[in-house]
Enzyme design. Structure first.
Site, PDB file in Angstrom:
ATOM      1  N   ASP A  85       0.844  -1.190   0.000  1.00 23.70           N
ATOM      2  CA  ASP A  85       0.000   0.000   0.000  1.00 23.70           C
ATOM      3  C   ASP A  85       0.879   1.239   0.000  1.00 23.70           C
ATOM      4  OD1 ASP A  85       0.830  -0.046   2.657  1.00 23.70           O
ATOM      5  OD2 ASP A  85      -1.152   0.340   3.487  1.00 23.70           O
ATOM      6  N   TYR A  87       2.851   4.842   0.738  1.00 24.17           N
ATOM      7  CA  TYR A  87       3.445   5.494   1.903  1.00 24.17           C
ATOM      8  C   TYR A  87       2.370   6.347   2.575  1.00 24.17           C
ATOM      9  CZ  TYR A  87       7.896   4.355  -0.413  1.00 24.17           C
ATOM     10  OH  TYR A  87       8.948   3.712  -1.019  1.00 24.17           O
ATOM     11  N   PHE A  98       6.863   2.116  -4.312  1.00 27.32           N
ATOM     12  CA  PHE A  98       8.236   2.348  -3.866  1.00 27.32           C
ATOM     13  C   PHE A  98       8.769   3.744  -4.209  1.00 27.32           C
ATOM     14  CE2 PHE A  98       8.046  -2.315  -4.133  1.00 27.32           C
ATOM     15  CZ  PHE A  98       8.463  -2.648  -2.853  1.00 27.32           C
ATOM     16  N   HIS A 207      11.397  -9.097   0.898  1.00 30.71           N
ATOM     17  CA  HIS A 207      11.126  -7.664   0.733  1.00 30.71           C
ATOM     18  C   HIS A 207      12.425  -6.867   0.922  1.00 30.71           C
ATOM     19  CE1 HIS A 207       9.291  -3.700   1.426  1.00 30.71           C
ATOM     20  NE2 HIS A 207       8.232  -4.194   0.807  1.00 30.71           N
TER      21      HIS A 207
END
Length: 247
Positions: A85, A87, A98, A207
């Site tokens: 989701d 920031y 990202f 991740h």
């Protein structure tokens, strides 16, 4: 309070009145227009109207909910980098997974992505976190959830966005060939079942978060593997370099 999706006139604009007109790029609309009349989307839009009215700010700005799709048309998609989701702090989210706008501190996960990029294909560490060039190169920077409430990570999960973005992944899988899916972390990897791996390449790794990057993200070499796969199928490789690229 009304909101419209004018599918009858083939409009590519969703209007959440009286707030924002939200455009969806035409090639995506061909595959996704019917989603906007489904019950889950009507419930999602009602939820978003309430959020905007009573819990503002939400991120990104509603006009950027579909930014990933709008910047990377369906026919140009070569690779997909899936986030979870947006920031949830001010000035960070702008609709690309990202990525953050120029002038915003580079988030820790993206710092690690840049480190792996340098190690893998030799790209210098970039001075900002703005990834629009990747979108222009055919990298769909898609979050699974496309909005979030200020300072509340995951606050818009399980409201309908996942159904929509799962459909995006399925549309790519069903209607394209030789796309590379870069799935980082357990959540992204859980989407593997949506992808026909006889037609596409799925790359998985931990991740890039500082909590897990050293467990296998570093050294995964997904950037070079992506280009090697594309080249092997006669597709131009992605220029991952971000030097001298600005808004």
């Amino acid at each position: 309070m009304n909101e419209n999706y004018n599918s009858a006139s083939h409009s590519s604009t969703i209007t959440i009145k009286p707030y924002e007109s939200i455009s969806l790029e035409a090639s995506w609309k061909k595959y996704l227009a019917e989603e906007f009349n489904k019950d889950y989307m009507l419930k999602l839009k009602s939820f978003l109207i309430t959020e905007i009215k009573y819990h503002s700010p939400i991120y990104p700005a509603p006009k950027n909910f579909f930014q990933a799709l709008n910047l990377t048309p369906f026919n140009k998609v070569k690779a997909v980098i899936l986030g979870q989701d947006p920031y949830h702090e001010p000035n960070q989210a702008h609709g690309l997974s990202f990525s953050v706008p120029e002038g915003v501190k580079i988030p820790p996960s993206l710092v690690n992505i840049y480190k792996e990029l340098q190690s893998d294909v030799g790209c210098p560490i970039h001075s900002n976190g703005y990834l629009k060039k990747w979108a222009d190169e055919g990298v769909l920077l898609l979050n699974s959830v496309l909005s979030v409430r200020h300072s509340q990570a995951g606050s818009h999960s399980k409201k309908g966005w996942e159904t929509f973005t799962d459909r995006v992944i399925q549309c790519i899988s069903e209607n394209k060939t030789h796309v590379v899916f870069l799935l980082w972390g357990r959540y992204a990897i859980s989407k593997t079942s949506l992808i026909d791996q006889s037609k596409h390449l799925v790359l998985t790794a931990p991740h890039p978060s500082p909590l897990s990057a050293y467990s296998g993200f570093f050294g995964c070499r997904h950037f070079s593997k992506t280009n090697n796969y594309l080249i092997s199928h006669g597709i131009a490789p992605i220029d991952w370099s971000l030097d001298n690229y600005h808004q």
